[in-house]
Design a protein around this motif. Sequence first.
Motif, PDB file in Angstrom:
ATOM      1  N   THR A  55      11.363  -6.814  -0.917  1.00 30.84           N
ATOM      2  CA  THR A  55      11.262  -5.741  -1.911  1.00 30.84           C
ATOM      3  C   THR A  55      10.986  -4.403  -1.248  1.00 30.84           C
ATOM      4  O   THR A  55      11.652  -3.407  -1.551  1.00 30.84           O
ATOM      5  CB  THR A  55      10.150  -6.070  -2.930  1.00 30.84           C
ATOM      6  OG1 THR A  55      10.454  -7.320  -3.561  1.00 30.84           O
ATOM      7  CG2 THR A  55      10.023  -4.989  -3.974  1.00 30.84           C
ATOM      8  N   CYS A  56      10.028  -4.355  -0.348  1.00 26.50           N
ATOM      9  CA  CYS A  56       9.696  -3.096   0.346  1.00 26.50           C
ATOM     10  C   CYS A  56      10.877  -2.597   1.161  1.00 26.50           C
ATOM     11  O   CYS A  56      11.163  -1.393   1.176  1.00 26.50           O
ATOM     12  CB  CYS A  56       8.474  -3.280   1.247  1.00 26.50           C
ATOM     13  SG  CYS A  56       6.949  -3.516   0.350  1.00 26.50           S
ATOM     14  N   ILE A  58      14.120  -3.167   0.724  1.00 24.85           N
ATOM     15  CA  ILE A  58      15.191  -2.673  -0.147  1.00 24.85           C
ATOM     16  C   ILE A  58      14.828  -1.311  -0.721  1.00 24.85           C
ATOM     17  O   ILE A  58      15.667  -0.398  -0.744  1.00 24.85           O
ATOM     18  CB  ILE A  58      15.510  -3.694  -1.250  1.00 24.85           C
ATOM     19  CG1 ILE A  58      16.229  -4.894  -0.627  1.00 24.85           C
ATOM     20  CG2 ILE A  58      16.353  -3.075  -2.358  1.00 24.85           C
ATOM     21  CD1 ILE A  58      16.424  -6.061  -1.554  1.00 24.85           C
ATOM     22  N   ILE A  59      13.590  -1.139  -1.164  1.00 26.24           N
ATOM     23  CA  ILE A  59      13.159   0.159  -1.692  1.00 26.24           C
ATOM     24  C   ILE A  59      13.262   1.233  -0.609  1.00 26.24           C
ATOM     25  O   ILE A  59      13.771   2.334  -0.857  1.00 26.24           O
ATOM     26  CB  ILE A  59      11.734   0.065  -2.264  1.00 26.24           C
ATOM     27  CG1 ILE A  59      11.743  -0.752  -3.554  1.00 26.24           C
ATOM     28  CG2 ILE A  59      11.143   1.456  -2.513  1.00 26.24           C
ATOM     29  CD1 ILE A  59      10.368  -1.099  -4.088  1.00 26.24           C
ATOM     30  N   LEU A  60      12.808   0.925   0.593  1.00 23.82           N
ATOM     31  CA  LEU A  60      12.886   1.879   1.700  1.00 23.82           C
ATOM     32  C   LEU A  60      14.336   2.273   1.998  1.00 23.82           C
ATOM     33  O   LEU A  60      14.653   3.457   2.161  1.00 23.82           O
ATOM     34  CB  LEU A  60      12.232   1.295   2.949  1.00 23.82           C
ATOM     35  CG  LEU A  60      12.293   2.148   4.212  1.00 23.82           C
ATOM     36  CD1 LEU A  60      11.427   3.393   4.036  1.00 23.82           C
ATOM     37  CD2 LEU A  60      11.830   1.348   5.406  1.00 23.82           C
ATOM     38  N   LEU A  62      16.936   2.068  -0.039  1.00 24.96           N
ATOM     39  CA  LEU A  62      17.486   2.828  -1.164  1.00 24.96           C
ATOM     40  C   LEU A  62      17.021   4.281  -1.113  1.00 24.96           C
ATOM     41  O   LEU A  62      17.800   5.196  -1.373  1.00 24.96           O
ATOM     42  CB  LEU A  62      17.110   2.180  -2.492  1.00 24.96           C
ATOM     43  CG  LEU A  62      17.825   0.860  -2.809  1.00 24.96           C
ATOM     44  CD1 LEU A  62      17.255   0.241  -4.075  1.00 24.96           C
ATOM     45  CD2 LEU A  62      19.324   1.065  -2.934  1.00 24.96           C
ATOM     46  N   LEU A  63      15.750   4.484  -0.781  1.00 25.62           N
ATOM     47  CA  LEU A  63      15.257   5.859  -0.637  1.00 25.62           C
ATOM     48  C   LEU A  63      15.956   6.576   0.503  1.00 25.62           C
ATOM     49  O   LEU A  63      16.314   7.756   0.393  1.00 25.62           O
ATOM     50  CB  LEU A  63      13.736   5.856  -0.416  1.00 25.62           C
ATOM     51  CG  LEU A  63      12.881   5.468  -1.615  1.00 25.62           C
ATOM     52  CD1 LEU A  63      11.419   5.354  -1.211  1.00 25.62           C
ATOM     53  CD2 LEU A  63      13.046   6.483  -2.733  1.00 25.62           C
TER      54      LEU A  63
END
Length: 130
Positions: A55-56, A58-60, A62-63
Motif C-alpha cells: 500500500t505504501c 503504490i501510494i508513493l 502514484l504521488l
Amino acid sequence: MNLVAGALGVGIKDLYDVEKSSDYEEKIASADQKLQYQLGMRHNEYKNFKQLYGTCYIILMLLWGALFSLVPGGVARSVMGVLWVGGWMIMGPLQKYIVLKKVSPKLDAKYPMTANRLDKNEIHKKENDD
C-alpha cells in the motif's frame, strides 16, 4: 523436533507414535499447539507487513507519477519517468531486503519456535479455502 516437523511440513505430534503415555501425549500436543499458535501469529504479522508495504509503495509511486505534470521541460520529465519505472522495478528486491534484514529477525525474536522453520514467512491458505 520442530526443525524436522518443519522440513517435512507436518505438526510435531505427527512425528510421534500415538500409543505413548497420556502425559507424553500432552507434552507433544502442548508443544505442537504452541508452535501452531506462533506460526499463525507470525504469518498474520508477515501478511500485515506485506499489505502495508504494498500500500505504501503504490501510494508513493502514484504521488511520484502525479509530480510529472509539475516538472517543467521534457528532459526533466524523462528523467522522472525513468526513475519512476526504476522504482517499480526495485519494489520486489527492496521488499525481500527489508524482510531479510529487519522483519524476519524481529519475528524470530518474538516467535522463537518459528525461527528455524523453512515455511516461517510463507502465507498459508486455510485448508478449507480450496
